[in-house]
Write an enzyme that holds these catalytic residues in place. Structure first.
Site, PDB file in Angstrom:
ATOM      1  N   ASP A   1       1.557  -1.135   0.170  1.00 39.97           N
ATOM      2  CA  ASP A   1      -0.151   0.314   0.435  1.00 39.97           C
ATOM      3  C   ASP A   1       1.004   1.172   0.018  1.00 39.97           C
ATOM      4  OD1 ASP A   1      -2.181   1.880   0.162  1.00 39.97           O
ATOM      5  OD2 ASP A   1      -3.172  -0.120   1.736  1.00 39.97           O
TER       6      ASP A   1
ATOM      7  N   GLU B   1      -6.568   4.258  -5.484  1.00 40.01           N
ATOM      8  CA  GLU B   1      -7.886   4.617  -4.488  1.00 40.01           C
ATOM      9  C   GLU B   1      -8.032   5.553  -4.991  1.00 40.01           C
ATOM     10  OE1 GLU B   1      -9.634   4.211  -0.644  1.00 40.01           O
ATOM     11  OE2 GLU B   1      -7.671   5.041  -0.869  1.00 40.01           O
TER      12      GLU B   1
ATOM     13  N   HIS C   1     -11.883  -2.557   4.092  1.00 38.51           N
ATOM     14  CA  HIS C   1     -11.323  -2.745   4.746  1.00 38.51           C
ATOM     15  C   HIS C   1     -11.784  -1.125   5.775  1.00 38.51           C
ATOM     16  CE1 HIS C   1      -7.884  -0.149   3.245  1.00 38.51           C
ATOM     17  NE2 HIS C   1      -7.885   0.861   4.088  1.00 38.51           N
ATOM     18  N   ASP C   2     -12.104  -0.909   4.512  1.00 34.89           N
ATOM     19  CA  ASP C   2     -13.147   0.663   4.887  1.00 34.89           C
ATOM     20  C   ASP C   2     -14.560   0.477   4.747  1.00 34.89           C
ATOM     21  OD1 ASP C   2     -10.997   2.203   5.442  1.00 34.89           O
ATOM     22  OD2 ASP C   2     -10.690   3.152   3.387  1.00 34.89           O
TER      23      ASP C   2
HETATM   24  O1  TEU Z   1      -9.131   5.486   2.565  1.00 37.83           O
HETATM   25  C1  TEU Z   1     -10.147   6.570   1.862  1.00 37.83           C
HETATM   26  C2  TEU Z   1     -11.541   7.003   1.795  1.00 37.83           C
HETATM   27  O2  TEU Z   1     -12.124   7.272   1.043  1.00 37.83           O
HETATM   28  C3  TEU Z   1     -11.822   6.626   3.524  1.00 37.83           C
HETATM   29  O3  TEU Z   1     -11.570   7.344   4.128  1.00 37.83           O
HETATM   30  C4  TEU Z   1     -13.442   6.496   2.969  1.00 37.83           C
HETATM   31  O4  TEU Z   1     -13.731   7.448   2.078  1.00 37.83           O
HETATM   32  C5  TEU Z   1     -14.127   6.192   4.106  1.00 37.83           C
HETATM   33  O5  TEU Z   1     -13.186   5.332   5.395  1.00 37.83           O
HETATM   34  C6  TEU Z   1     -15.353   5.721   4.844  1.00 37.83           C
HETATM   35  O6  TEU Z   1     -15.754   5.355   5.661  1.00 37.83           O
HETATM   36  C7  TEU Z   1      -8.227   5.370   2.548  1.00 37.83           C
HETATM   37  C8  TEU Z   1      -7.588   4.136   3.379  1.00 37.83           C
HETATM   38  O7  TEU Z   1      -8.625   2.935   3.033  1.00 37.83           O
HETATM   39  C9  TEU Z   1      -8.155   4.437   4.441  1.00 37.83           C
HETATM   40  O8  TEU Z   1      -7.961   3.185   5.559  1.00 37.83           O
HETATM   41  C10 TEU Z   1      -7.507   5.342   5.135  1.00 37.83           C
HETATM   42  O9  TEU Z   1      -8.168   5.624   6.407  1.00 37.83           O
HETATM   43  C11 TEU Z   1      -7.532   6.610   4.351  1.00 37.83           C
HETATM   44  O10 TEU Z   1      -7.514   6.513   3.243  1.00 37.83           O
HETATM   45  C12 TEU Z   1      -7.042   8.310   5.056  1.00 37.83           C
HETATM   46  O11 TEU Z   1      -5.260   7.025   3.993  1.00 37.83           O
END
Ligand code: TEU
Length: 557
Positions: free
Chosen positions: A102, A256, A325-326
């Site tokens: 990542d 992403e 994971h989000d």
């Molecule tokens: O996620 C970006 C992102 O868009 C998320 O913050 C999303 O909008 C949100 O979690 C929805 O609930 C990336 C990573 O995948 C995330 O884990 C990080 O927290 C974020 O970037 C910051 O690096």
């Protein structure tokens, strides 16, 4: 039927995302680690996946579980050592698998040495971040942070505000500074030279901000986001990084990109990155007021999103995913995690693994893992969830119970509960200690040990679907032709010049459909129910969440 013999290694691959904190703990401290992943590589090999995307394991204060990097060239002791990392890469390569890291370079941790020097105003780091004077006694503009509150934090040492579009512990790098772009290129090259095979690039369409940093539309859910998403130089910066570093390697990249459109995705795919993660399907039903509501949506809306991206990138390449994971667990978000958990998890697997592009499976989805029954606010660990709860109940007019349904639905912790390896109480075989986040109580029914012993499990269905995809490159690369787009329950499409037919009932009701396809000589390749005599079209009766894939030996309708 098209020819598919020119596909790259990552186009024929199925990627599996490991969230290291929650995958497997080898040392009993309750947090997953790299040696724990190595212990489970045979499991992944048996499942049939080819690539592991590893969420961040860099040295980090772990404010955002590693998405706040303190040192891009060191491994966080929580996860192991650089030798453990090298061993992971070697073990994967021994199995003919690949490792994708990542790359979190929109921002660093506020404990990164670049930021510490920057806040002291030391050259050359003084201009590595985005610093501004305040405006009228407040922040420089009205931008919100994605995790709530202002995107600006006043720093006493420097006497200025810095920009951080996530949390204040994650200051945004200043990509306008060519030295920053060189540093990022050096980090990428360092890891590629060490043997990693590519990167998932975190929020990489946030790296360019509108020049002048103007105020955002105050009615937006996240004010200012139109000025930090898909900014004017994103495509140029990605192309530069590609030409400077990636061009020398046979690596894979996936950006992403929250808020990305098909049009801008095409631009980024034209020379910057290999694939793009968009958010349109995971945001189906999410209105302008943002994610902290329970979304309402109908299947045709979701199908339209898939069609838009499948056809919009027909000359490019997609990166389908249903969870990460989000996001809430896919079966809880798009299926039925109660009565039809197995049927809906396998129906969704059918969709994921028969769309055009490189599919990304999130850890535990191959077991049909579900959202967690969170109860009190103290149970949440995720910074986004905690900051939202704090913000939402800061006045006196709302309590946690008022916001609880949406928080339980959306919290990122749903996807982060420990991987369920066994039915062991309290740990599910994830750790010998106390897990950092509670194990889902459904570990009795939903666990790898049990599912691997049951040929009708979600796990075996994933394994079969992955195997099928490998045997049929037309499922990876052939064209996508949507059928019955307005049908309220069934998602059906032809693939590869009509060679394949996929029909998935994504509802809990039986549904009978007529599917226009030359059924003559059709063979059923995959299904999540036993065959029952209705298996020869054109009229199919699909039971709740029933999914089937057919193939015809002769091509073209
Ligand atoms: O996620 C970006 C992102 O868009 C998320 O913050 C999303 O909008 C949100 O979690 C929805 O609930 C990336 C990573 O995948 C995330 O884990 C990080 O927290 C974020 O970037 C910051 O690096």
């Amino acid at each position: 039927m098209e020819r598919h013999d020119e596909l790259t290694w990552w186009q024929t691959a199925v990627v599996y995302q490991v969230y290291p904190r929650s995958f497997n703990d080898s040392d009993g401290d309750g947090v997953g680690d790299i040696p724990g992943i190595v212990e489970r590589l045979d499991y992944l090999d048996d499942l049939g996946v080819d690539v592991v995307w590893l969420s961040p394991v860099y040295d980090s204060p772990q404010v955002d579980n590693g998405y706040d990097v303190r040192d891009y060239r060191a491994i966080d002791p929580t996860f192991g050592t650089i030798d453990d990392m090298d061993a992971l890469v070697d073990e994967l390569h021994d199995r003919k698998m690949h490792l994708v890291m990542d790359l979190v370079v929109n921002h660093t941790s506020d404990q990164h040495e670049w930021f510490e020097a920057s806040r002291r105003g030391e050259a050359p780091y003084d201009d590595y971040y985005i610093w501004r004077e305040g405006h009228d006694g407040g922040p420089p503009n009205n931008w919100d942070a994605v995790f709530g509150g202002s995107a600006w934090t006043y720093d006493e040492t420097r006497g200025e505000y810095y920009l951080s579009v996530f949390s204040s512990s994650q200051p945004d790098l200043n990509w306008e500074n060519p030295r920053v772009r060189e540093e990022v290129g050096d980090v990428v090259r360092w890891w590629l030279d060490r043997g990693v095979d590519g990167f998932r690039m975190d929020v990489v369409n946030f790296i360019s901000k509108t020049p002048g940093l103007p105020d955002g539309d105050p009615s937006d859910d996240i004010i200012g986001s139109e000025h930090f998403i898909d900014g004017p130089e994103v495509g140029a910066y990605l192309r530069e990084l590609h030409d400077r570093v990636f061009a020398d390697y046979d690596a894979m990249t996936v950006g992403e990109m929250p808020g990305v459109t098909v049009a801008s995705a095409r631009d980024y795919l034209d020379g910057g990155v290999d694939m793009v993660f968009h958010f349109d399907h995971v945001n189906v039903g999410v209105g302008k007021s943002g994610i902290w509501n329970i979304p309402e949506w109908e299947l045709p809306e979701l199908k339209a999103v898939f069609e838009e991206w499948q056809t919009g990138l027909a000359d490019y390449w997609n990166a389908p995913y249903l969870g990460n994971h989000d996001q809430p667990r896919a079966v809880s978000r798009f299926g039925d995690d109660g009565e039809y958990r197995v049927e809906s998890a396998t129906a969704l697997a059918t969709v994921l693994l028969t769309l055009r592009g490189t599919p990304f499976v999130y850890q535990g989805d191959e077991l049909g893992m579900t959202n967690y029954p969170f109860d009190t606010p103290e149970e949440f660990r995720d910074i986004e969830t905690r900051q939202y709860i704090e913000w939402a109940i800061r006045g006196e007019d709302r309590t946690f119970e008022d916001i609880a349904p949406a928080v339980r639905f959306w919290s990122r912790d749903n996807a982060r509960t420990p991987m369920q390896w066994t039915d062991a109480e309290g740990t599910a075989g994830f750790t010998d200690g106390d897990p950092w986040l509670a194990v889902n109580p459904n570990r009795d029914e939903v666990n790898a040990e049990r599912e691997r012993a049951d040929p009708d499990s979600v796990w075996h269905y994933y394994r079969r679907a992955i195997e099928l995809r490998k045997a049929h490159p037309g499922l990876a690369a052939g064209d996508f032709d949507h059928l019955l787009p307005d049908h309220p329950d069934v998602f059906a499409y032809r693939r590869d010049g009509g060679r394949y037919l996929v029909a998935c009932n994504l509802s809990g009701e039986e549904s009978t459909v007529d599917l226009p396809w030359s059924w003559d000589g059709a063979e059923r390749l995959l299904g999540n129910y036993p065959e029952d005599g209705t298996d020869t079209g054109p009229t199919l009766t699909l039971r709740p969440y029933e999914a089937r894939v057919y193939c015809r030996s002769r091509s073209a309708d």
